[in-house]
Design a protein around this motif. Structure first.
Motif, PDB file in Angstrom:
ATOM      1  N   ALA A   1       0.822  -1.210   0.000  1.00 46.04           N
ATOM      2  CA  ALA A   1       0.000   0.000   0.000  1.00 46.04           C
ATOM      3  C   ALA A   1       0.855   1.258   0.000  1.00 46.04           C
ATOM      4  N   GLN A   2       1.980   1.206   0.709  1.00 42.66           N
ATOM      5  CA  GLN A   2       2.864   2.369   0.744  1.00 42.66           C
ATOM      6  C   GLN A   2       3.471   2.634  -0.631  1.00 42.66           C
ATOM      7  N   ARG A   3       3.846   1.577  -1.333  1.00 44.23           N
ATOM      8  CA  ARG A   3       4.387   1.758  -2.685  1.00 44.23           C
ATOM      9  C   ARG A   3       3.345   2.387  -3.612  1.00 44.23           C
ATOM     10  N   ALA A   4       2.103   1.925  -3.493  1.00 39.99           N
ATOM     11  CA  ALA A   4       1.036   2.487  -4.327  1.00 39.99           C
ATOM     12  C   ALA A   4       0.820   3.961  -3.994  1.00 39.99           C
ATOM     13  N   TYR A   5       0.853   4.294  -2.709  1.00 39.92           N
ATOM     14  CA  TYR A   5       0.679   5.684  -2.286  1.00 39.92           C
ATOM     15  C   TYR A   5       1.816   6.564  -2.805  1.00 39.92           C
ATOM     16  N   GLU A   6       3.044   6.061  -2.705  1.00 42.94           N
ATOM     17  CA  GLU A   6       4.186   6.846  -3.168  1.00 42.94           C
ATOM     18  C   GLU A   6       4.153   7.050  -4.680  1.00 42.94           C
ATOM     19  N   HIS A   7       3.571   6.089  -5.391  1.00 40.98           N
ATOM     20  CA  HIS A   7       3.458   6.196  -6.848  1.00 40.98           C
ATOM     21  C   HIS A   7       2.356   7.174  -7.247  1.00 40.98           C
ATOM     22  N   THR A   8       1.215   7.120  -6.521  1.00 43.71           N
ATOM     23  CA  THR A   8       0.084   8.004  -6.837  1.00 43.71           C
ATOM     24  C   THR A   8      -0.449   8.625  -5.541  1.00 43.71           C
ATOM     25  N   PRO A   9       0.274   9.582  -4.969  1.00 42.01           N
ATOM     26  CA  PRO A   9      -0.092  10.111  -3.650  1.00 42.01           C
ATOM     27  C   PRO A   9      -1.346  10.960  -3.625  1.00 42.01           C
ATOM     28  N   THR A  10      -1.868  11.328  -4.797  1.00 45.89           N
ATOM     29  CA  THR A  10      -3.116  12.098  -4.800  1.00 45.89           C
ATOM     30  C   THR A  10      -4.316  11.237  -5.174  1.00 45.89           C
ATOM     31  N   ASN A  11      -4.108   9.955  -5.390  1.00 44.42           N
ATOM     32  CA  ASN A  11      -5.201   9.037  -5.699  1.00 44.42           C
ATOM     33  C   ASN A  11      -5.906   8.666  -4.401  1.00 44.42           C
TER      34      ASN A  11
ATOM     35  N   GLN B   1      -0.559   1.467  13.864  1.00 49.44           N
ATOM     36  CA  GLN B   1       0.088   2.755  13.644  1.00 49.44           C
ATOM     37  C   GLN B   1      -1.015   3.801  13.437  1.00 49.44           C
ATOM     38  N   LEU B   2      -1.729   4.057  14.518  1.00 53.24           N
ATOM     39  CA  LEU B   2      -2.981   4.795  14.441  1.00 53.24           C
ATOM     40  C   LEU B   2      -2.765   6.272  14.160  1.00 53.24           C
ATOM     41  N   ARG B   3      -1.777   6.880  14.804  1.00 50.78           N
ATOM     42  CA  ARG B   3      -1.514   8.294  14.575  1.00 50.78           C
ATOM     43  C   ARG B   3      -1.042   8.536  13.138  1.00 50.78           C
ATOM     44  N   GLU B   4      -0.204   7.630  12.639  1.00 47.48           N
ATOM     45  CA  GLU B   4       0.247   7.752  11.257  1.00 47.48           C
ATOM     46  C   GLU B   4      -0.930   7.604  10.299  1.00 47.48           C
ATOM     47  N   SER B   5      -1.829   6.668  10.628  1.00 53.03           N
ATOM     48  CA  SER B   5      -3.023   6.457   9.819  1.00 53.03           C
ATOM     49  C   SER B   5      -3.875   7.719   9.776  1.00 53.03           C
ATOM     50  N   ILE B   6      -4.109   8.314  10.935  1.00 54.21           N
ATOM     51  CA  ILE B   6      -4.903   9.545  11.009  1.00 54.21           C
ATOM     52  C   ILE B   6      -4.239  10.655  10.194  1.00 54.21           C
ATOM     53  N   GLU B   7      -2.914  10.738  10.247  1.00 51.62           N
ATOM     54  CA  GLU B   7      -2.206  11.767   9.486  1.00 51.62           C
ATOM     55  C   GLU B   7      -2.440  11.607   7.988  1.00 51.62           C
ATOM     56  N   ILE B   8      -2.410  10.372   7.497  1.00 50.90           N
ATOM     57  CA  ILE B   8      -2.618  10.145   6.062  1.00 50.90           C
ATOM     58  C   ILE B   8      -4.047  10.496   5.668  1.00 50.90           C
ATOM     59  N   TYR B   9      -5.021  10.109   6.480  1.00 52.99           N
ATOM     60  CA  TYR B   9      -6.406  10.508   6.185  1.00 52.99           C
ATOM     61  C   TYR B   9      -6.533  12.032   6.169  1.00 52.99           C
ATOM     62  N   THR B  10      -5.849  12.697   7.086  1.00 53.36           N
ATOM     63  CA  THR B  10      -5.924  14.153   7.156  1.00 53.36           C
ATOM     64  C   THR B  10      -5.328  14.784   5.905  1.00 53.36           C
ATOM     65  N   ARG B  11      -4.234  14.225   5.396  1.00 53.57           N
ATOM     66  CA  ARG B  11      -3.683  14.695   4.128  1.00 53.57           C
ATOM     67  C   ARG B  11      -4.715  14.528   3.010  1.00 53.57           C
ATOM     68  N   GLY B  12      -5.395  13.390   3.027  1.00 54.35           N
ATOM     69  CA  GLY B  12      -6.407  13.146   2.004  1.00 54.35           C
ATOM     70  C   GLY B  12      -7.549  14.141   2.090  1.00 54.35           C
ATOM     71  N   ILE B  13      -7.982  14.458   3.317  1.00 56.38           N
ATOM     72  CA  ILE B  13      -9.083  15.406   3.494  1.00 56.38           C
ATOM     73  C   ILE B  13      -8.678  16.803   3.027  1.00 56.38           C
ATOM     74  N   ALA B  14      -7.397  17.151   3.189  1.00 57.77           N
ATOM     75  CA  ALA B  14      -6.933  18.439   2.677  1.00 57.77           C
ATOM     76  C   ALA B  14      -7.095  18.510   1.161  1.00 57.77           C
ATOM     77  N   LEU B  15      -6.952  17.379   0.493  1.00 58.82           N
ATOM     78  CA  LEU B  15      -7.113  17.320  -0.960  1.00 58.82           C
ATOM     79  C   LEU B  15      -8.566  17.158  -1.377  1.00 58.82           C
ATOM     80  N   TYR B  16      -9.298  16.353  -0.614  1.00 54.01           N
ATOM     81  CA  TYR B  16     -10.672  15.990  -0.976  1.00 54.01           C
ATOM     82  C   TYR B  16     -11.596  16.238   0.215  1.00 54.01           C
ATOM     83  N   PRO B  17     -11.900  17.496   0.506  1.00 51.76           N
ATOM     84  CA  PRO B  17     -12.672  17.806   1.720  1.00 51.76           C
ATOM     85  C   PRO B  17     -14.116  17.328   1.693  1.00 51.76           C
ATOM     86  N   ASP B  18     -14.590  16.854   0.542  1.00 48.64           N
ATOM     87  CA  ASP B  18     -15.973  16.379   0.450  1.00 48.64           C
ATOM     88  C   ASP B  18     -16.046  14.878   0.183  1.00 48.64           C
ATOM     89  N   ASN B  19     -14.988  14.161   0.504  1.00 51.73           N
ATOM     90  CA  ASN B  19     -14.978  12.715   0.287  1.00 51.73           C
ATOM     91  C   ASN B  19     -15.414  12.006   1.563  1.00 51.73           C
TER      92      ASN B  19
END
Length: 329
Positions: free
Chosen positions: A71-81, A97-115
């Protein structure tokens, strides 16, 4: 586990959440952001214990680590997907790795606030780190975003025995929202959401899981007559793929199964994740039936079992924290 005072709990959890949010401002591009930084610990329990590594069997940890690497490789390849974002965060969560998980979701919400998927999953992980108010905020946002829209099947991160997903986006939002309200002690709100989800259930797994939280919310609210009606459609011959523990608990509440058929343990005597959740239901049954000493003893056994990622353990912590909280001045 390190014991902390309730005041320290508030500061630590709030600080960790703020740090995660600070890492993901909308101006940042995920492709230039560093990987999520592992915190010194994941969260603090509601009883003041510092929670670090999630206890996982070696073979399970190895499997989850392999899945995370993919999953990390896929994210690094397409980090805005958005799918890459969600699966990377989900795989982090499975490993604790709950805090890291929350951080990644938060990055996603910054990109897609209506997802709604991002809020649904981050809300789940806020429950895991014992930030129930943040979970309610996220899950209510997800509820608003899916209002009036078609439902979608949610792929399982760890498929069940029949490789047949039982959950949907809408139902998983509702399940976790009801749970967050319940854990906060707002049994009225938990019952309201649970009733909506029971009404909307399209399979027996979802029906028994939501009926379980509805029944317990009603009992804890003193609405015993309404709770009794929840048990009426529950039968032994329901088609259950995953939620056998919830099904057995409901049959226990109906008086059709003894408690020892629900409360089980591993050969070592430790409660597994599923056992912790089932044990919470049994403990709660003792509590609202007037056997408070038995209920409290079982809640303590659940917490001592160490499976701090299980919802049953989180709920047991919440109960014990309420019991031991000093009276309001």
């Amino acid at each position: 586990m390190t014991r902390r005072t309730p005041h320290a709990i508030t500061l630590v959890v709030a600080g960790a959440a703020a740090a995660a949010l600070a890492c993901a401002s909308p101006a940042d591009s995920p492709s230039t952001l560093a990987p999520p930084v592992a915190p010194a610990f994941q969260t603090v329990s509601l009883l003041g214990d510092t929670l670090r590594a999630l206890p996982l069997a070696a073979n399970v940890r190895e499997k989850y680590a392999t899945q995370l690497a993919d999953a990390q490789r896929a994210y690094e390849h397409t980090p805005t997907n958005v799918d890459s974002i969600i699966w990377y965060a989900r795989r982090l969560g499975y490993l604790g790795q709950l805090r890291e998980s929350i951080e990644i979701y938060t990055r996603g919400i910054a990109l897609y606030p209506d997802n709604p998927w991002l809020y649904r999953h981050r809300g789940h992980r806020y429950i895991s780190v014992r930030d129930f108010a943040a979970a309610v905020t996220d899950l209510e946002r997800a509820t608003a975003l899916v209002q009036g829209k078609p439902d979608e099947i949610e792929p399982d991160g760890q498929p069940n025995a029949q490789n047949s997903p039982i959950g949907t986006l809408h139902s998983n939002i509702g399940y976790h929202l009801a749970l967050a309200h319940y854990l906060m002690g707002d049994f009225t709100a938990a019952a309201r959401v649970s009733q909506l989800e029971v009404n909307a259930a399209t399979n027996d797994d979802r029906r028994v899981s939501m009926a379980h939280w509805l029944y317990m919310s009603l009992r804890r609210s003193g609405r015993d007559a309404e709770a009794a009606q929840v048990l009426v459609p529950i039968t032994r011959d329901m088609t259950i793929i995953e939620n056998q523990a919830y099904h057995r608990l409901m049959l226990l509440y109906k008086g059709e199964l003894p408690a020892d058929s629900v409360l089980t343990a591993a050969p070592s005597g430790e409660l597994s994740v599923k056992d912790a959740s089932a044990a919470y239901g049994v403990a709660n049954w003792h509590w609202y039936s007037g056997r408070k000493a038995e209920g409290e003893a079982l809640w303590r056994r659940i917490v001592e079992g160490g499976q701090w990622g299980a919802f049953g353990t989180v709920a047991a912590e919440a109960e014990l924290a309420r019991i031991t909280a000093p009276p309001a001045s």
